[in-house]
Design an enzyme around this catalytic site. Structure first.
Site, PDB file in Angstrom:
ATOM      1  CB  THR A 217      -0.850  -0.043   1.283  1.00 10.81           C
ATOM      2  OG1 THR A 217      -1.743  -1.136   1.168  1.00 10.81           O
ATOM      3  CG2 THR A 217      -1.623   1.230   1.532  1.00 10.81           C
ATOM      4  CB  VAL A 246     -13.470  -2.628   2.057  1.00  6.86           C
ATOM      5  CG1 VAL A 246     -12.854  -1.255   2.260  1.00  6.86           C
ATOM      6  CG2 VAL A 246     -14.254  -2.660   0.749  1.00  6.86           C
ATOM      7  N   GLY A 247     -10.320  -3.106   3.173  1.00 11.24           N
ATOM      8  CA  GLY A 247      -9.419  -2.983   4.322  1.00 11.24           C
ATOM      9  C   GLY A 247      -9.532  -1.626   4.993  1.00 11.24           C
ATOM     10  N   GLY A 269      -0.567  -2.177   6.542  1.00 12.64           N
ATOM     11  CA  GLY A 269      -0.457  -3.399   7.329  1.00 12.64           C
ATOM     12  C   GLY A 269      -1.731  -4.201   7.227  1.00 12.64           C
ATOM     13  N   GLY A 271      -5.070  -4.818   7.485  1.00 15.29           N
ATOM     14  CA  GLY A 271      -6.134  -3.829   7.619  1.00 15.29           C
ATOM     15  C   GLY A 271      -7.168  -4.122   8.680  1.00 15.29           C
TER      16      GLY A 271
HETATM   17  N1  ASP Z   1      -3.780  -2.087   4.843  1.00 10.87           N
HETATM   18  C1  ASP Z   1      -4.034  -2.671   3.546  1.00 10.87           C
HETATM   19  C2  ASP Z   1      -5.265  -3.515   3.615  1.00 10.87           C
HETATM   20  O1  ASP Z   1      -5.440  -4.231   4.571  1.00 10.87           O
HETATM   21  C3  ASP Z   1      -2.908  -3.503   3.073  1.00 10.87           C
HETATM   22  C4  ASP Z   1      -1.554  -2.842   3.129  1.00 10.87           C
HETATM   23  O2  ASP Z   1      -1.330  -1.910   3.873  1.00 10.87           O
HETATM   24  O3  ASP Z   1      -0.692  -3.278   2.383  1.00 10.87           O
HETATM   25  O4  ASP Z   1      -6.026  -3.492   2.675  1.00 10.87           O
END
Ligand code: ASP
Length: 351
Positions: A217, A246-247, A269, A271
């Site tokens: 991300t 959805v995160g 991280g 989510g």
């Molecule tokens: N936080 C994002 C999610 O869970 C993933 C990421 O940060 O790479 O969708």
């Protein structure tokens, strides 16, 4: 006794107090609007180990992070807003196949790409967010248009795409976002899932590249010459995600938050943990209500709350004085900043 005689003293006291409040606020604003600018970016946290990274790949990440930083910083030094800097810096990473955002985003279980993004303006707490869009070329741009031009904060799926179309945003075929590397990651994740490996989807590590399949991300926080903070985040979410998952990234308070009274935060991280803990907002809340510094507040959230919950990830964060904190509890986090003195720094590993 006249009304004025009876209430004059109290009114005078109230007026003086109000005056002091206004003056205090004004001087706080003057102090914050020091004309100094700064910007922080992340390109995801996860199992990023030096031994799994080739020199070329590392160099490519460093170059892309520096490009995002310099692009955003140029806007800030020219007097542009922190919101402009956040959007433009994120767009450079949405266009790069290296990150899990825009081109190069991870695949869903159906072999498509579904994107999420959000932005928040710390000046007035306006926010915009978009989730599960598959044809909007720049999800962070759509989040910004939703913030600026609609009465809503969040739009999802087809409706968000219709809104993008009616507002003249560029739409592309879903294949625009596809890359070979992410397709391979999906296949490997599905093979392992087929072999009955529990948890192959969430928090798994790519056995070939050694890179975490869901992280990557991107996020930016910025401070402009007016002393205004902004934060934004853009992502493809998690490899092999399904059921419209959805995160945290498009959820204001979970993956993104900005408030001039405390700080600006973008998270990356796992989510689900960031949603349950409203962790981006938590950094600001700890700062605002306890008087802890930015660094103390961000550490309390990542090394305290997130870690205690069993989650993994990190945040980038900045306050109005340009102090920066970038804690994470994973092996690495692609990250960098240009601080108020113009010093550039880029790091990947936990050292
Ligand atoms: N936080 C994002 C999610 O869970 C993933 C990421 O940060 O790479 O969708």
């Amino acid at each position: 006794m006249s009304f004025l005689a009876r209430h004059g003293y109290r009114m005078a006291v109230a007026l003086i107090a109000f005056g002091i409040l206004v003056m205090t606020n004004a001087s706080a604003q003057d102090q914050a609007a020091s004309g100094k600018v700064a910007i922080v970016v992340h390109g995801g946290a996860g199992t990023i180990l030096r031994e799994n990274m080739s020199a070329e790949r590392e160099e490519a990440y460093r170059t892309a992070l520096e490009h995002a930083l310099r692009t955003g910083h140029a806007i800030l030094t020219a007097g542009g807003s922190s919101v402009d800097a956040v959007v433009t810096a994120i767009q450079t990473m949405e266009e790069s196949p290296l990150f899990n955002a825009g081109v190069g985003a991870v695949f869903t279980n159906k072999g498509t790409v579904e994107l999420d993004a959000s932005i928040m303006d710390g000046h007035d707490l306006r926010a915009g967010a978009v989730a599960a869009v598959s044809t909007v070329k720049s999800p962070i741009e759509l989040a910004r248009v939703i913030m600026d031009q609609s009465v809503h904060v969040m739009m999802v799926g087809e409706g968000a795409e219709q809104y993008a179309q009616t507002h003249g945003l560029e739409l592309v075929d879903n294949s625009h976002f596809h890359t070979e590397r992410r397709l391979l990651q999906l296949k490997r994740a599905q093979e392992r899932e087929g072999a009955g490996e529990v948890g192959a989807v969430i928090g798994s590590e790519d056995p070939v590249e050694g890179l975490d399949e869901k992280f990557g991300t991107v996020g930016v926080v910025a401070l402009d010459m007016d002393g205004d903070l902004a934060a934004g985040t853009s992502t493809g979410g998690m490899t092999n995600k399904r059921f419209g998952r959805v995160g945290d990234s498009p959820i204001i308070g979970a993956g993104t938050y900005a408030d001039n009274e405390s700080c600006a935060v973008s998270a990356t991280g796992h989510g689900e943990y960031f949603i349950r803990g409203t962790l981006a907002h938590d950094v600001c809340a700890i700062m605002r209500y306890t008087g802890l510094t930015l660094v103390e507040s961000a550490n309390a959230v990542i090394h305290g709350r997130l870690t205690e919950m069993g989650g993994t990830g990190g945040v980038i964060s900045m306050d109005r004085d340009g102090n920066i904190a970038m804690p994470f509890n994973t092996a690495g986090m692609y990250r960098g900043f240009i601080d108020v003195n113009g010093a550039l720094s880029i790091s990947i590993y936990n050292d």
